[in-house]
Design a protein around this motif. Sequence first.
Motif, short mmCIF file in Angstrom:
data_model
loop_
_atom_site.label_atom_id
_atom_site.label_comp_id
_atom_site.label_asym_id
_atom_site.label_seq_id
_atom_site.Cartn_x
_atom_site.Cartn_y
_atom_site.Cartn_z
N SER A 288 9.33 6.56 -12.60
CA SER A 288 8.37 5.57 -12.10
C SER A 288 7.35 6.32 -11.26
O SER A 288 7.70 7.05 -10.33
CB SER A 288 9.08 4.51 -11.26
OG SER A 288 8.24 3.40 -11.00
N ARG A 289 6.06 6.14 -11.61
CA ARG A 289 4.98 6.89 -10.95
C ARG A 289 4.07 5.94 -10.18
O ARG A 289 3.56 4.96 -10.73
CB ARG A 289 4.15 7.65 -11.99
CG ARG A 289 4.93 8.72 -12.71
CD ARG A 289 4.01 9.59 -13.54
NE ARG A 289 3.70 9.01 -14.84
CZ ARG A 289 2.80 9.52 -15.68
NH1 ARG A 289 2.10 10.59 -15.33
NH2 ARG A 289 2.59 8.96 -16.86
N GLN A 290 3.87 6.26 -8.90
CA GLN A 290 2.92 5.55 -8.06
C GLN A 290 2.18 6.59 -7.22
O GLN A 290 2.81 7.49 -6.66
CB GLN A 290 3.61 4.54 -7.13
CG GLN A 290 4.19 3.32 -7.83
CD GLN A 290 5.50 3.61 -8.53
OE1 GLN A 290 6.28 4.44 -8.08
NE2 GLN A 290 5.74 2.93 -9.64
N GLY A 291 0.85 6.47 -7.15
CA GLY A 291 0.08 7.46 -6.43
C GLY A 291 0.31 8.84 -7.03
O GLY A 291 0.24 9.03 -8.24
N SER A 292 0.62 9.81 -6.18
CA SER A 292 0.90 11.16 -6.66
C SER A 292 2.39 11.46 -6.65
O SER A 292 2.80 12.62 -6.79
CB SER A 292 0.16 12.19 -5.78
OG SER A 292 0.57 12.07 -4.42
N ASN A 293 3.20 10.43 -6.49
CA ASN A 293 4.64 10.63 -6.39
C ASN A 293 5.35 10.09 -7.63
O ASN A 293 4.78 9.33 -8.42
CB ASN A 293 5.19 9.92 -5.14
CG ASN A 293 6.44 10.61 -4.60
OD1 ASN A 293 7.00 11.50 -5.23
ND2 ASN A 293 6.88 10.18 -3.42
N VAL A 294 6.60 10.49 -7.79
CA VAL A 294 7.39 10.05 -8.94
C VAL A 294 8.86 10.03 -8.57
O VAL A 294 9.35 10.89 -7.83
CB VAL A 294 7.16 10.97 -10.16
CG1 VAL A 294 7.54 12.41 -9.85
CG2 VAL A 294 7.92 10.47 -11.38
N THR A 295 9.56 9.01 -9.03
CA THR A 295 11.02 8.96 -8.96
C THR A 295 11.53 9.18 -10.38
O THR A 295 11.06 8.53 -11.31
CB THR A 295 11.50 7.60 -8.44
OG1 THR A 295 10.97 7.39 -7.13
CG2 THR A 295 13.02 7.56 -8.37
N GLN B 222 0.82 -1.21 0.00
CA GLN B 222 0.00 0.00 0.00
C GLN B 222 0.86 1.26 0.00
O GLN B 222 0.51 2.25 -0.66
CB GLN B 222 -0.94 -0.01 1.20
CG GLN B 222 -2.07 -1.03 1.09
CD GLN B 222 -3.04 -0.97 2.25
OE1 GLN B 222 -2.69 -0.56 3.36
NE2 GLN B 222 -4.27 -1.38 2.01
N ALA B 223 1.97 1.22 0.72
CA ALA B 223 2.86 2.39 0.75
C ALA B 223 3.44 2.66 -0.63
O ALA B 223 3.49 3.81 -1.08
CB ALA B 223 3.97 2.17 1.77
N VAL B 224 3.86 1.61 -1.33
CA VAL B 224 4.38 1.78 -2.69
C VAL B 224 3.27 2.26 -3.62
O VAL B 224 3.47 3.18 -4.43
CB VAL B 224 4.99 0.46 -3.22
CG1 VAL B 224 5.37 0.61 -4.70
CG2 VAL B 224 6.21 0.06 -2.41
N GLN B 225 2.10 1.68 -3.50
CA GLN B 225 0.97 2.04 -4.35
C GLN B 225 0.61 3.51 -4.22
O GLN B 225 0.22 4.17 -5.19
CB GLN B 225 -0.23 1.16 -3.98
CG GLN B 225 -1.37 1.18 -4.98
CD GLN B 225 -2.44 0.17 -4.61
OE1 GLN B 225 -2.82 0.05 -3.43
NE2 GLN B 225 -2.94 -0.57 -5.58
N GLN B 226 0.77 4.05 -3.01
CA GLN B 226 0.46 5.46 -2.75
C GLN B 226 1.64 6.38 -3.04
O GLN B 226 1.50 7.60 -2.93
CB GLN B 226 0.01 5.61 -1.30
CG GLN B 226 -1.29 4.90 -0.98
CD GLN B 226 -1.53 4.70 0.51
OE1 GLN B 226 -0.76 5.20 1.34
NE2 GLN B 226 -2.57 3.98 0.86
#
Length: 467
Positions: A450-457, A44-48
């Motif tokens: 790489s995008r997950q939730g509202s974050n991006v690396t 869930q943390a990665v997903q968000q």
Amino acid sequence: MLFVNKMCRVVLIAMSGVLVTACSSMSAGNLFSNYSAQNKPVYQAVQQGNYVDAQQELPDYRAGDILDNMEKGRVNFLASAYPASKTSFELSDKAVREWQDQPLISLSETATSAGALAVNDNLTSYQPADYELGFLHLYLGLNYIKINSLEGALVEMRRANQVQERARKAREAELRSAESDMKKSGLSPNLGSVLSRYPDAGDKLKAVQNGYLLYLSALLYETQGDPNSAYVDYRRALAVAPDNKQVIDGTLRVATLLGMRQDLALLTKQYGPYQPLPKGEGRVIIIDERGVVKAMDDWQLTIPVNDSRGNLALYSVSLPYYHDNEAQRFGSLQLDGRGISGDELVDVNLMASNQLTEKMPSILLRQVLRVVTKDLVRRETTNGNDVGSILFSVFNTLTEQADTRSWQSLPEKVYSSGATLEAGTHELVASGKPYQFEVREGQTTLVWLSRQGSNVTIWHKQLGAIE
């Protein structure tokens, strides 16, 4: 009360050998809970997009050195902890080699298999899927790119391609059957399949061959100045992703460089002529990972079993499956203020679902054998006593857990996009976050995100500048 205690001891003694095996192969929590349930905080943390939270939720040990370090390597990579990521992937790779070097029948595997028949499949050592091994080498390769080691990255690409080739050959009959079905349906051949001599098997080929890996490998070979090896992988990538513009462009570009006149005639007829890089401009390739692959859940039901004495026992049966959830949605990328669309390289959900489908016959067989084994143990230990049967049923219910182990921090899908831009500084906006990078004349800039939730690396490399 004394009788109940006696029966408890009988049941526990009967299962003691199994429990010893369980403790040696996994944590105590795994005996009564499946992997997806235990890994839920990380997932869930990665997903968000909460990568740091995901790092903190990673356990020291959960599913063994192979899978645990795959998860750690991926989560650390998303959190930009690249040295830790590389170390974890190397530990996973080491564990994979040790597993592959084991004899076909080993004492430890025999013990865990016997325990699994009496408890659940989580007692068996984790055997990574082919697509997971491919991603292991892919992310090791990306770690090498991060430290500007083209040689190290290419070593991992070669190893990944060996995994891909083994996966394809192991499924040759299925792929040819899918190809035959497509021809009977009147579908025209995939040009990439013709050029690479791959089966034109549509989604079946996509389920066992990673277009992301093949494209990245081709791009790196091209960077190294090895157009022949690059062309091999571009053609393979074209077989898997025939509509991907970057794959098409790369195939045309290298075919032109090599003077492949016959291939160029076919490619040009279908895709149009190759467009050389304009003077004063550079090429930008964007790799866009999105979301998180689905995690397996467990489906449980209870079945009644009567023995020869007419005694009734209830057995829990648990099978892994994938929810048909709606795919995660992400906005378009903005390059210098203009929206750009991407073309799919790989659908990881498709690969994961295919893996489960291939495993399901053996899972069902083991489930049947487990019910038979448990019923035999129950009859031998309870001797027809109702209280003992009840205790055994409770133990069965608590320990019957589906094997939901898989690499759950992988992306859901991966896309690529590209552009030719004037040399200088440019800006990419992803998930509302601006990122600036340099473009050099005549060179290729790789932008990875790489995008997950509202974050991006996000990071970039000048491919012509790595060695």
